[in-house]
Write an enzyme that holds these catalytic residues in place. Structure first.
Site, PDB file in Angstrom:
ATOM      1  N   HIS B 198       0.750  -1.027  -0.054  1.00 43.76           N
ATOM      2  CA  HIS B 198       0.028   0.043   0.139  1.00 43.76           C
ATOM      3  C   HIS B 198       0.962   1.245   0.112  1.00 43.76           C
ATOM      4  O   HIS B 198       1.887   1.221   0.694  1.00 43.76           O
ATOM      5  CB  HIS B 198      -0.862  -0.050   1.203  1.00 43.76           C
ATOM      6  CG  HIS B 198      -2.031   0.779   1.316  1.00 43.76           C
ATOM      7  ND1 HIS B 198      -2.006   2.253   1.995  1.00 43.76           N
ATOM      8  CD2 HIS B 198      -2.965   1.247   0.469  1.00 43.76           C
ATOM      9  CE1 HIS B 198      -2.835   2.952   1.691  1.00 43.76           C
ATOM     10  NE2 HIS B 198      -3.651   2.167   1.078  1.00 43.76           N
ATOM     11  N   SER B 395      -7.535 -15.395  -0.005  1.00 40.21           N
ATOM     12  CA  SER B 395      -7.993 -13.879  -0.300  1.00 40.21           C
ATOM     13  C   SER B 395      -9.399 -14.047  -0.722  1.00 40.21           C
ATOM     14  O   SER B 395      -9.813 -15.034  -1.276  1.00 40.21           O
ATOM     15  CB  SER B 395      -7.175 -13.197  -1.251  1.00 40.21           C
ATOM     16  OG  SER B 395      -7.543 -12.318  -1.717  1.00 40.21           O
TER      17      SER B 395
END
Lengths: 468, 468
Positions: B198, B395
């Site tokens: 990120h 995920s």
């Protein structure tokens, strides 16, 4: 606003009150603060706007927060769980109401009514990223945010095409942003701020690994202009990033923006920390203007202070050219965002938009007038009752001797520093509330005085022994 | 969770889809991103979770936010003003509901009901400063905050006396805090993170003036372990601050925490960025444990993602000894506070407390199970419909070819990067919603294909001229 003219520039307190017995943060190490805590368990010295520090001492014995553990629903049946939750929330609401009713110390306007907006809590409103450019996430309130920013641009006199800004989570975020923009504009710049500056400015300096100079203050709480000039002259080889307080935290002092730095404009960056008073000063007659027509780089104000809001929030504004500089030259923004936070609270802009639309500039001017008038009234009442006070001309922050009963300080949620306390008169502080407050303060002081006087008699009796 | 076992480790996409045509942020300068914008006005390439950058170009022509100006109440009578405000809010609510119903791209759980808490919006709840020590401001929710932190401490296996943490405004704040704590623990440390990390991690590095190394990634999105080892070996003279992704932003990849660094424990600090998946992984069978029993320094997660909340929020947790180090040794905290922000949203802890109390660990486990099952279903549906996909084993982020109709991307609020898009399957994504989404996606692709095919015919006709 004519009727509040009798305010004097700086009604000085006798110096013992202005010189706190407790060392200030620049001289007090974290350890010494804790020792002090340990030494006087009955009277923790809380810094204004801040909790006690987490420090070397592993045992902090005062004001430890009790936990309200998360319940494990498995242990309860559904009805019992609902009942337990409702009880917790109802009790909590009662506590909130009581505390809201007895709040005087922090610069928060607790008088707001956002009833018509309650339904918005159903939505996850997030203005992630830059306010001016919509991301793909559709549940946002950017249109309100831009409307609010344009309102501020008009207030601070900057063209719509020349500014950049956003709605922050609090005054600290605005300060962190302003100082960062300054550092990126002048990477080798030295940070200057007065010792009475909000702690977030020096925190920014440390986070950003900047050289910082803490400048002394005048009795009023303003930065010592001569000392600042001296530092600027001595460090003339390096640019300057100067923090200007538009109302200091404790005394509400306003640093004078209009002094000469002696530097050319490309070699200084002025950040204005206007957390509380930045919202009030545009409406105060005779106050210096805070405007982008002067050579300032950025302004930060809080939204939950003078405006009032359920959540902490604020606004930071800078010149568009600085933000461009930041994203192209230094790229700390990773070429994608220009805010400190990533996800951003989308409810806050709506609160601000709603208040500004309902009150308008004129409504805010009336609120400011009321606050300054009531601050002056409080000062007069306290003076009359024999309590030493100080009130800066451009402020609604009434400084006075710290009450000695800790229970009184806690009840009225006063922010204290050393020997002084203050009340920040906000729009929700009515004359009736001032009456109750002054009456209780005088009674509290009387109790302390009586106890001290009787203590003398008690000591004398003990000393006299059987003689009496 | 047995029924979701068919998930494969990494169902690879053909490489063109995994190698975006657009340069990634490490190679693309701010300028090149803007040029690209200018070059393709119809299809802005929005980065995931982020708006477009403010850059050198003064003209950004895409997705500019329209302003909703603050009304000046002086211009309207009271009734008209009320009517205007109500209209604005009602229209806005309608838009919010519509957008909430068509949201698939961002990892936000939009399925929450905080009805019983609505009355709390009347109060200015502010947990300013340290959560563990009450400030004098009484209108706070620290007891809820501590309850929530203890809940996380149990989840992440750290003793109540050994941790320190707080509820943040978002994942970025947690990352800024974790990296700062790491830097203060190891001032000369080099920051290591993968290129799919990120953006807030590298932003922290730039803000804090740290040396940073961007490490390559495997196809799955995990950090390239061999490359990381190489860097660590080459820089063995300096300590390491390593960011570990517990679910990357785009592909949901989980970096392996259990690799050897080759450094002694006093010479590295591991921050775990678990924005979304940090909340899910404890409930996933066969997933690596994220726990303070391993030598990690801090964890950050978001609260508005998997948990769901009207406002962005999150949790950051670290070891108490690091915080002590920060406040005593380096004092960036000004010996008073240990959080990034000063004022802190006091509503967020109550939202989390409420959700955890209602759902419990068991309820969250069921939510995770549902998300993973539906993610697998979506992948199968897309595969069946001929759309290339990728889904990491741990995920619920389904990666697929970027839809070419921008209106489709906007309608479903998909986060895109280069040629790929993703859907993050959250608890509010139902099977019915997946049906609608897949159907509309296939229709959109068909429209594009037909248009392209007809274009060939049109070109041929033009070329053939009168021959036809």
């Amino acid at each position: 606003m004519e009727d509040i003219l009798p305010l004097v520039r700086t009604a000085k307190l006798p110096s013992p009150v202005l010189k706190p017995a407790v060392p200030r943060e620049d001289s007090a190490s974290a350890e010494s603060v804790v020792q002090q805590q340990d030494a006087a368990p009955g009277s923790p010295r809380l810094a204004p706007y801040q909790a006690l520090p987490v420090t070397k001492s592993t045992i902090i014995t005062h004001n430890i927060t009790p936990a309200l553990p998360v319940l494990e629903p498995g242990e309860l049946d559904k009805e019992e769980l609902e009942a337990r939750i409702n009880k917790v929330i109802d009790d909590y609401k009662e506590k909130l109401q009581l505390r809201t009713d007895h709040h005087m110390g922090y610069p928060y306007n607790l008088d707001f009514d956002y009833g018509p907006l309650e339904g918005l809590q159903k939505y996850c409103i997030n203005n992630l990223g830059d306010p001016f450019i919509e991301s793909n996430y559709g549940v946002h309130s950017r249109e309100f945010e831009i409307g609010v920013l344009q309102w501020f641009a008009r207030l601070w006199e900057i063209e719509v095409d020349d500014f950049w800004g956003y709605i922050t989570n609090c005054g600290t975020e605005g300060n962190l942003h302003g100082i960062l923009v300054g550092r990126e504009a002048l990477p080798d710049g030295i940070l200057y701020a007065s010792r009475e500056t909000h702690y977030s400015i020096f925190k920014a300096g440390r986070m950003y690994r900047m050289d910082a100079v803490k400048v002394g203050t005048l009795d009023s709480g303003e930065i010592d202009y001569d000392e600042l000039q001296g530092h600027l002259a001595a460090n003339a080889a390096r640019p300057a990033i100067i923090n200007i307080n538009i109302g200091t935290t404790v005394k509400g002092a306003v640093d004078d923006l209009d002094r000469e730095t002696g530097y050319t404009e490309d070699r200084f960056f002025i950040h204005c920390d206007g957390a509380l008073f930045g919202m009030m000063i545009p409406f105060v007659k005779r106050a210096p203007m805070v405007t982008f027509k002067k050579p300032i780089g950025s302004i930060s104000v809080s939204g939950h202070k003078f405006v009032g809001s359920p959540v902490p929030c604020g606004v930071v504004m800078t010149r568009l050219r600085y933000i461009k500089g930041v994203s192209s030259d230094v790229e700390y923004l990773n070429s994608r965002d220009a805010t400190i936070m990533g996800s951003r609270n989308g409810h806050a802009p709506i609160y601000m938009w709603y208040t500004f639309t309902r009150k308008g500039y004129e409504g805010l001017r009336k609120d400011v007038e009321k606050c300054l008038r009531n601050a002056h009234l409080l000062k007069s009442m306290l003076d009359t009752a024999g309590v030493r006070t100080m009130l800066n001309e451009l402020s609604s922050t009434v400084v006075f001797e710290r009450p000695r009963e800790e229970s009184f300080v806690r009840k009225w949620q006063l922010a204290c520093e050393g020997d002084i306390a203050h009340v920040v008169v906000m729009p929700n502080i009515t004359i009736r509330k001032l009456e109750t407050f002054v009456q209780e303060l005088v009674e509290s002081r009387a109790r302390v005085s009586v106890a001290e006087a009787l203590k003398l008699a008690e000591d004398a009796r003990a000393h006299a022994g059987d003689e009496e």
